[in-house]
Structures are given as C-alpha cells and as structure tokens.
Design an enzyme around this catalytic site. Structure first.
Site, mmCIF file in Angstrom:
data_model
loop_
_atom_site.group_PDB
_atom_site.id
_atom_site.type_symbol
_atom_site.label_atom_id
_atom_site.label_comp_id
_atom_site.label_asym_id
_atom_site.label_seq_id
_atom_site.Cartn_x
_atom_site.Cartn_y
_atom_site.Cartn_z
ATOM 1 N N LYS A 100 0.830 -1.191 0.000
ATOM 2 C CA LYS A 100 0.000 0.000 0.000
ATOM 3 C C LYS A 100 0.872 1.252 0.000
ATOM 4 C CE LYS A 100 -2.174 -2.144 3.088
ATOM 5 N NZ LYS A 100 -2.979 -2.666 4.184
HETATM 6 N N1 GLU Z 1 -3.145 -4.362 9.279
HETATM 7 C C1 GLU Z 1 -2.399 -5.346 8.558
HETATM 8 C C2 GLU Z 1 -2.142 -4.888 7.135
HETATM 9 O O1 GLU Z 1 -2.854 -4.027 6.630
HETATM 10 C C3 GLU Z 1 -3.113 -6.688 8.514
HETATM 11 C C4 GLU Z 1 -3.128 -7.341 9.839
HETATM 12 C C5 GLU Z 1 -3.732 -8.727 9.904
HETATM 13 O O2 GLU Z 1 -4.527 -9.096 9.021
HETATM 14 O O3 GLU Z 1 -3.414 -9.426 10.863
HETATM 15 O O4 GLU Z 1 -1.229 -5.383 6.517
#
Ligand code: GLU
Length: 311
Positions: A247
C-alpha cells in the site's frame, strides 16, 4: 484472566463476549493508502472464506501506527469495500479507540514478569542483527519500549490451511517481541492479538506476508491465555519485478466505480475457476455466485515466505 475482565469493563466487546461464534473472520487494513489489488485479494478471500461457511465478517481499521497513517485513507478503504459489495457485520472497530484494552494486556504481562522495559536502540541491536536477547542499551531512552520475553529454545509450530505445518524458532529468528514501541505507539503484534481475542475472531484469513508474524502472535496468545484462531494465508500479488505490492509503494488504487474487472482479477489470484463467475453484470450477483463457487482447496500457495514448512 485479567485481560478478559478489562475487556468487559471497557465494554469494547460487549456484543461479542462471551459467546463463541462458529465462524467469525475479519479484514484488518492499515490506513496507509487506498485499497489496491493486493488488499482486495485479502479482503475478497477472507470475505468469501467467511460467507461460504455462513460465517460473520468484521472490519477493523488498524490505525495504531500514527506515523504511517494517511489522513482520509480509512474512510476511503471503507467506501471501496462498500463499492466492491464486501459488506461487513457489526460496527467497524478502530484500534485508535482501544488504548484501554492494550494497556490492560500490557499490564498483565508486566505484572506476571513476562514483559519488560527495554532502552535498547536500533543501533544498539545492530551487532545482533536487530534481534533482542538481552538489554545492551548504550543510553537510557525517554520512553522505554516494552518487550515480551521469549525464552531460549522457543519453537512455535502451527498449521496453516494453505501452507501446511509450519515452525519458527522464535528466540533465534525473532527475539524478544516489541509490544509497545519507544515512540509510545502500540506495536501491531500486541494490538492484533488483543483485538482478535476481544472480537472473538475464529479465523484469520490474510496475506502471506503476515505468515512471518503468526508464530509470535501465537506465542503472545498463549502468554495472555487467549485462544488461537485458525489460519489461512492467501497468496500475495507481486509486481512485475516480483516485489510485494504494498500500500505504501504507491500501488495503483482500484477503480471502485467499476468493481467487476478487479473482482475477477482477485478471484483468479485466489486460484478460483474463472468460468464459474462469468456473465454476471452486477456486484451482488457476482459475489453470490462466487460464494457458492468458492473452493478453498484451490487457494494457491504462491511464493513461500518464512517461517519454515515442516511437512
Ligand atoms: N493491518 C495489517 C495490514 O494491513 C493486517 C493485519 C492482519 O490481518 O493481521 O497489513
């Protein structure tokens, strides 16, 4: 367990606890930019996995790291999920609202001698390859980090539905795990474990880049005495040079005004048979067909990141 009492007191989990659902999945984006194809694969894969089993699907905005947050990104991600027809159950949870829960977990670990204050800087740990086994701080910090102690010879094994039986030697490969950073932010590892437990998540379906975090999360779940969900790690979408599409790497945002082409690409990336969902002109119809046609056994492994496969 004290952490459960704190969760109840904070009233954060009132709708979820103590009933244990048969299936509750989640999608947990960090608001670091718009949704891109890689995150759509994770969102669609976890949505289908939940819906095909008649389960619930929650959305959690993982905004503990304020330094990486892009203003407006969380709302844009939620709007994109709506446009892609990936409707969620219950209220969206935002980690920035949940300090009390993380604090309670931290205090429990500190109180039981399982966590400790650490003044080591990145450069202090450089000679050890960044792996913390003992404090070697050259100077005290204003705010110490808090780490979870990982005893010598700690091996964590777990089963992943796609990647099989995996193991990681936590002390040697990861070291003592940061729970609260020296800038005062909660570490992702603590927040994700506390939230998955507080929300009663039974199934974690997410990108394979997080396979490497799974062993330390299981170790932390055991330390807190909370259940370990089942794991399914989905293939990563790589860019033309074989790098993970991230991202933060300015990957092209999805065209939410025209969702079907991107949904079809994500469906193919999940290893599913493209012929089974063709010919449907609207998103809800497409998703209904995809839910019926979804075949977990076709999920591809993709490039194999760490940890190690044992079978
Ligand atoms: N917040 C994390 C991310 O956007 C994903 C965390 C998870 O799925 O455990 O990569």
């Amino acid at each position: 367990m004290k952490i459960w009492a704190a969760m109840l007191e904070c009233n954060v989990m009132a709708p979820d606890f103590p009933t244990s659902p048969v299936y509750r999945g989640r999608f947990a984006p960090s608001p670091t930019g718009p949704l891109h194809l890689g995150s759509l694969v994770a969102a669609l894969g976890s949505w289908l996995h939940a819906r095909a089993r008649g389960g619930e699907w929650r959305v959690r905005i993982e905004d503990v790291d304020r330094t990486r947050e892009v203003p407006g990104a969380a709302d844009a991600q939620l709007e994109a999920l709506r446009r892609f027809g990936l409707h969620w159950d219950g209220e969206v949870v935002r980690q920035s609202d949940r300090d009390g829960l993380y604090q309670a977990a931290l205090e429990e670990l500190l109180g039981r001698g399982l966590a400790f204050e650490c003044h080591c800087s990145r450069s202090d740990l450089e000679p050890a390859g960044g792996i913390h086994r003992a404090c070697v701080a050259s100077a005290p910090r204003d705010i110490p980090a808090i780490r979870l102690r990982v005893p010598d010879d700690t091996v964590v094994t777990f089963d992943d539905a796609v990647h099989g039986h995996l193991m990681q030697r936590l002390d040697a490969e990861v070291g003592d795990v940061v729970l609260r950073r020296a800038d005062g932010c909660w570490a992702y590892q603590l927040a994700v474990v506390v939230d998955d437990a507080a929300q009663g998540i039974t199934d974690i379906v997410r990108g394979a880049d997080l396979l490497d975090s799974t062993a330390r999360q299981i170790f932390l779940q055991r330390a807190l005495g909370v259940p370990t969900p089942r794991h399914t790690h989905l293939p990563l979408i790589l860019d033309d040079e074989g790098r993970k599409l991230s991202k933060s790497l300015a990957a092209l945002p999805l065209d939410a005004a025209d969702p079907l082409p991107a949904l079809s690409v994500a469906w193919a990336a999940l290893g599913q048979e493209t012929g089974l969902v063709g010919g449907c002109g609207n998103v809800d119809g497409w998703l209904a067909r995809a839910t019926t046609a979804f075949d977990e056994s076709r999920l591809p492994r993709g490039a194999q990141p760490s940890p190690h496969r044992t079978t």
